[in-house]
Design an enzyme around this catalytic site. Structure first.
Site, mmCIF file in Angstrom:
data_model
loop_
_atom_site.group_PDB
_atom_site.id
_atom_site.type_symbol
_atom_site.label_atom_id
_atom_site.label_comp_id
_atom_site.label_asym_id
_atom_site.label_seq_id
_atom_site.Cartn_x
_atom_site.Cartn_y
_atom_site.Cartn_z
ATOM 1 N N SER A 111 2.230 -3.895 -4.385
ATOM 2 C CA SER A 111 3.455 -3.095 -4.560
ATOM 3 C C SER A 111 4.653 -3.943 -4.981
ATOM 4 O O SER A 111 4.949 -4.977 -4.376
ATOM 5 C CB SER A 111 3.793 -2.359 -3.263
ATOM 6 O OG SER A 111 5.008 -1.648 -3.417
ATOM 7 N N THR A 130 2.484 5.007 -0.288
ATOM 8 C CA THR A 130 1.559 4.819 -1.400
ATOM 9 C C THR A 130 0.129 5.021 -0.902
ATOM 10 O O THR A 130 -0.085 5.486 0.224
ATOM 11 C CB THR A 130 1.765 3.438 -2.057
ATOM 12 O OG1 THR A 130 0.965 3.347 -3.230
ATOM 13 C CG2 THR A 130 1.446 2.287 -1.116
ATOM 14 N N LYS A 179 -0.596 9.443 1.103
ATOM 15 C CA LYS A 179 0.361 10.440 0.619
ATOM 16 C C LYS A 179 0.097 11.843 1.168
ATOM 17 O O LYS A 179 1.016 12.662 1.234
ATOM 18 C CB LYS A 179 0.371 10.466 -0.910
ATOM 19 C CG LYS A 179 0.884 9.160 -1.513
ATOM 20 C CD LYS A 179 1.097 9.239 -2.996
ATOM 21 C CE LYS A 179 1.648 7.919 -3.510
ATOM 22 N NZ LYS A 179 2.070 7.982 -4.910
#
Length: 265
Positions: free
Chosen positions: A14, A61, A65
């Site tokens: 990320s 993420t 979700k």
């Protein structure tokens, strides 16, 4: 100092901290954004931290979700429609989940001037973000949306939300499509590859939601076959921009140098 987090598993890839911390500094906001790998057993504690002000906002993420939803008090209309949440915040003493992935994907297509209206779309995967992609494609006027997933049951679940989509067995591809979108995590690791034969495909748009690595094998193979390619960096930046606005009350500027900064990470 305000504290923000992105949660997921895996989370190493990320770039959310780099982008949000850049915007904090650029706009003279005293805040810190971090990434945290966790499991579903940690959800209650992380939501409690948000409820009690220890955290000011959370991004979500893969693969959480959808599974984070039962821990929230309220959902935006977008999150309700897609059963997918990527942004969490506190408002009126309630913990609310929102979906900025829809707008992020839409704006990323606008950025590359790709028009979906009247075109056929082929989606690989049926994870938490896939509903957002389907919702966006439908809103943009896609002629047909075909989905294929390794576990057919998950694709069938999405058909309950979007009855007009077509389901194709994994390993097959539709006879005609204009854009193929990888929503799976296949490609996050260097040795991973989607085992589908696209050898006779030319002048299509191959879109991979993965942005780190910058070019997956899915995209590099498509490029060799004279197709257009786009990774998930644009979607990532624009969904983050909307999350930032929810948390801070204004939309940060998306400068072109941001894409270069993140691509060179």
């Amino acid at each position: 100092m305000k504290k923000y987090l992105v949660i997921g598993n895996p989370i190493e890839h990320s770039l959310s901290p780099k982008l949000h911390n850049y915007w904090f500094k650029k706009n003279n906001i005293i805040a810190q954004y971090e990434k945290r790998k966790l499991s579903e057993k940690d959800f209650q504690n992380i939501i409690d931290d948000l409820r009690h002000g220890k955290i000011s906002g959370i991004n979500v993420t893969v693969p959480f979700k959808r599974s984070i939803i039962p821990f929230l008090d309220d959902l935006s209309s977008e999150a309700k429609k897609t059963k997918s949440v990527n942004t969490i915040y506190k408002t009126e003493n309630k913990i609310r989940g929102h979906n900025t992935d829809i707008e992020g994907f839409t704006q990323s297509l606008e950025r590359i001037k790709f028009k979906v209206e009247g075109k056929n779309s082929f989606i690989l995967g049926a994870g938490g973000v896939t509903a957002s992609i389907i919702h966006a494609l439908n809103s943009l006027g896609a002629s047909k949306v075909v989905i294929s997933n390794r576990t057919r049951e998950k694709a069938e679940e999405l058909k309950k939300l979007f009855p007009k989509i077509e389901i194709l067995d994994w390993g097959k591809k539709p006879s005609e499509f204009d854009i193929v979108i990888n929503t799976t995590s296949i490609g996050l690791k260097d040795n991973e590859e989607i085992k589908l034969d696209f050898s006779k495909c030319e002048n299509k748009l191959f879109y991979d939601l993965i942005y780190n690595p910058f070019e997956t094998k899915f995209l590099s193979n498509a490029k060799k076959l004279k197709n257009k390619t786009e990774n998930g960096l644009g979607m990532f930046v624009y969904q983050a921009q909307k999350s930032f606005e929810i948390w801070n009350g204004f939309l940060p500027k998306v400068e072109e140098k941001i894409f270069s900064m993140l691509a060179n990470d």
